[in-house]
Structures are given as structure tokens and as C-alpha cells.
Scaffold this active site. Structure first.
Site, PDB file in Angstrom:
ATOM      1  N   SER A  43       0.848  -1.189   0.000  1.00  0.00           N
ATOM      2  CA  SER A  43       0.000   0.000   0.000  1.00  0.00           C
ATOM      3  C   SER A  43       0.883   1.236   0.000  1.00  0.00           C
ATOM      4  O   SER A  43       2.024   1.194   0.468  1.00  0.00           O
ATOM      5  CB  SER A  43      -0.890   0.003   1.245  1.00  0.00           C
ATOM      6  OG  SER A  43      -1.501   1.269   1.432  1.00  0.00           O
ATOM      7  N   TYR A  87      -0.886  -0.321  10.472  1.00  0.00           N
ATOM      8  CA  TYR A  87      -1.093  -0.582   9.039  1.00  0.00           C
ATOM      9  C   TYR A  87       0.140  -0.146   8.240  1.00  0.00           C
ATOM     10  O   TYR A  87       0.640  -0.890   7.390  1.00  0.00           O
ATOM     11  CB  TYR A  87      -2.343   0.153   8.555  1.00  0.00           C
ATOM     12  CG  TYR A  87      -2.762  -0.209   7.159  1.00  0.00           C
ATOM     13  CD1 TYR A  87      -3.395  -1.424   6.899  1.00  0.00           C
ATOM     14  CD2 TYR A  87      -2.537   0.650   6.090  1.00  0.00           C
ATOM     15  CE1 TYR A  87      -3.785  -1.767   5.614  1.00  0.00           C
ATOM     16  CE2 TYR A  87      -2.919   0.319   4.804  1.00  0.00           C
ATOM     17  CZ  TYR A  87      -3.551  -0.891   4.570  1.00  0.00           C
ATOM     18  OH  TYR A  87      -3.932  -1.234   3.277  1.00  0.00           O
ATOM     19  N   ALA A 132       3.247   0.192   9.153  1.00  0.00           N
ATOM     20  CA  ALA A 132       4.424  -0.634   9.413  1.00  0.00           C
ATOM     21  C   ALA A 132       4.342  -1.966   8.693  1.00  0.00           C
ATOM     22  O   ALA A 132       5.348  -2.451   8.139  1.00  0.00           O
ATOM     23  CB  ALA A 132       4.584  -0.854  10.917  1.00  0.00           C
ATOM     24  N   LYS A 160       2.694  -2.650   5.943  1.00  0.00           N
ATOM     25  CA  LYS A 160       2.814  -2.464   4.495  1.00  0.00           C
ATOM     26  C   LYS A 160       4.236  -2.076   4.098  1.00  0.00           C
ATOM     27  O   LYS A 160       4.723  -2.469   3.032  1.00  0.00           O
ATOM     28  CB  LYS A 160       1.795  -1.430   4.011  1.00  0.00           C
ATOM     29  CG  LYS A 160       0.346  -1.902   4.136  1.00  0.00           C
ATOM     30  CD  LYS A 160       0.113  -3.212   3.387  1.00  0.00           C
ATOM     31  CE  LYS A 160      -1.328  -3.668   3.446  1.00  0.00           C
ATOM     32  NZ  LYS A 160      -1.571  -4.910   2.654  1.00  0.00           N
TER      33      LYS A 160
END
Length: 200
Positions: free
Chosen positions: A56, A69, A71, A73
Site C-alpha cells: 500500500s 497498518y 508498518a 505495508k
């Protein structure tokens, strides 16, 4: 192998429970690790193939209130880069999809306080791209044997800016996200209207 499973957790770092940290790391990062481990022996025996890991833009944007989130990705991006080096010359292609906002069901299982949930929901509902478009872009990038598949196209500007002027980029991301969160919190407190209402 396409490693696509993902979940989301939002909130300030010290407000995220250990259980939610384990949940997101197990799915978003270790799920990719186990998928890669399962695929590599098969692809080596076949003499080639592709592993496509879905990350992402959060993996490089590092927006506040999204530490878990972000970290996981970022870890997927780093893992993909490492695998690309380890599989060089073997016929195995490693690609990492670094995706911006598109309409999806990600927020349905989102674990987050109300304001952060509202921001995420608002961004996904208002996205101009669909999951089908994302899938087409990912497959096209894999076919072109690109390591980094940054999509939508306009996110490539952010991707480059982060590398050329990282402090400027992070300040801008922080300011934008902070303003959006403030608006959602004001709405919840009855100071503004509309942000937390269900879409019609």
C-alpha cells in the site's frame, strides 16, 4: 503466487492493543512471508514464475494514527525488495503492488476509534478507482516484470517526492491527515455535519 490478504487497524500507537498489533502483523506481513515461503520451492522447481505481493502507499506515506497498518505495508515492500535480490537471475519475478485509495471492503473489518474509522471510510467511499481497475494495473505491472507497481498513476509523484524530499513529504502527509481527523472529531462532537453519516 499473489499475496493479497489484508486487514486494517487505526489509532495512535499507544492506543492500539497488543492483540490488534498481533492480528495485523500476522495477516498483513506474516501472511505474505508464509505465502512467499510456500511459493518459492514450487517456482524454483518450475524454473520461474511470479510472486506478487500487495502492499500500500501507506507503506511509504506513514500517515499519523495508522502506525500498525503503515508498518506492516512497509514491511511487505522491504520483503519484496529483499526477495528480488535473492531471486535475481533465477527466472522468478518479484513484484510489489504499492496501491493508493480505491473502492474496497477494507473498512468493514477495520479496528479503529470512530474518528479514524470515519476518515478511512470517507476516503475509500470517495475513491475514483475500483478494485477491478486495481487488479488490471497489478497484473499489467507483473507482466511487465516491474518490481514496484505504484498505482494509481498519480501516486508515482508522491512515491518520488518521498525519496527526493522525505521531510517535506511527511510534513504534508501529517498536515493533511491531521486536518481530516479534526474534521471528523468535530463532526462527532456536533460541531460540523455530514462526515459520520452513512452514505446514501
Amino acid at each position: 503466487m499473489i499475496n493479497n490478504a489484508g486487514v486494517a487497524v487505526a489509532g495512535e500507537l499507544d492506543a492500539i492493543s497488543p492483540e490488534n498489533w498481533r492480528w495485523i502483523v500476522d495477516t498483513n506481513f506474516l501472511g505474505v512471508v508464509w505465502g512467499c515461503r510456500a511459493a518459492l520451492p514450487v517456482l524454483r522447481r518450475a524454473g520461474g514464475g511470479i510472486i506478487l505481493n500487495v502492499a500500500s502507499a501507506a507503506g511509504f506515506a506513514a500517515a499519523p494514527n495508522m502506525s500498525a497498518y503503515n508498518a506492516t505495508k512497509a514491511a511487505v515492500i522491504s520483503l519484496s525488495e529483499t526477495l528480488a535480490a535473492e531471486t535475481g537471475g533465477t527466472g522468478i519475478q518479484i513484484s510489489c503492488a504499492i496501491l493508493g485509495f480505491f473502492r474496497s471492503h477494507l473498512t468493514e473489518g477495520l479496528r479503529a476509534p470512530p474518528a479514524e474509522r470515519a476518515v478511512a471510510r470517507r476516503l475509500l467511499i470517495g475513491a475514483s478507482h475500483s478494485a477491478g481497475e486495481a487488479a488490471q494495473a497489478i497484473l499489467a505491472g507483473g507482466e511487465e516484470r516491474r518490481l514496484y507497481i505504484v498505482w494509481p498513476r498519480e501516486y508515482r509523484i508522491f512515491w518520488r517526492l518521498k525519496r527526493l524530499a522525505p521531510v517535506l513529504f511527511l510534513n504534508e502527509v501529517s498536515n493533511l491527515t491531521g486536518a481530516e481527523l479534526a474534521r471528523c472529531r468535530d463532526c462527532k462532537a456536533g460541531k460540523a455535519g455530514g462526515l459520520l453519516e452513512a452514505p446514501r
